[in-house]
Design a protein around this motif. Structure first.
Motif: not given
Length: 163
Positions: A25-33, A103-108
């Motif tokens: 969720a924090e790294v990719m911004g995905w919803e965590d269910d 988004d960016s690879v560097d941020r991820i």
């Protein structure tokens, strides 16, 4: 066979699905269910696959599960089955992620490393599928490959490796 079998889900392994869900969720911004009292997490990348013109299609992106290696479900045996340990020192599944244009690879990569991931490589071009890629191993041993499309006439930046 007139219709192919359809991939509907891919599971990553973890010994702590709640922590792994928070990581993604924090790294990719995905919803965590979080499901099953923390024994399983369904990651929802969100959005829909794109049409050639860039608009959203009617097809939603695939979901990703994070299963608990201590007792993977579903299984007819309530106690689950062996093995019950992570494969951190051997080859594991690889998950390919197309990096969003906003988004960016560097941020991820920085976010992943800050949360315990290990960089496997940076700045590589693969001619076979015309894409730029970087990769990390998450704290549970899963390999993630970050992908960017090369385009019609890709220019390989100085310092990149290629094959």
């Amino acid at each position: 066979m007139p219709n192919p079998n359809t991939l509907i889900f891919v599971d990553l392994m973890s010994d702590d699905p709640v922590a792994a869900g928070k990581f993604y969720a924090e790294v990719m911004g995905w919803e965590d269910d979080v499901r099953m009292d923390g024994q399983y997490c369904r990651m929802v990348p969100g959005g829909n696959f794109k049409n050639p013109d860039g608009s959203d299609s009617e097809i939603g992106n695939l979901h990703i599960g994070i299963g608990n290696v201590k007792n993977l479900r579903p299984n007819p045996d309530p106690a689950g089955v062996d093995p019950r340990a992570l494969s951190t020192e051997t080859r594991t599944s690889r998950l390919w992620v197309l990096v969003s244009e906003d988004d960016s690879v560097d941020r991820i990569m920085e976010a992943a490393e800050a949360r315990g991931a290990k960089t496997l490589w940076r700045n590589h071009y693969w001619k076979e599928f015309n894409g730029f890629n970087d990769s990390f191993q998450d704290p549970w041993g899963n390999q993630i490959i970050l992908w960017r499309k090369g385009g019609a006439d890709p220019v390989i930046p100085e310092g990149y490796t290629s094959e």
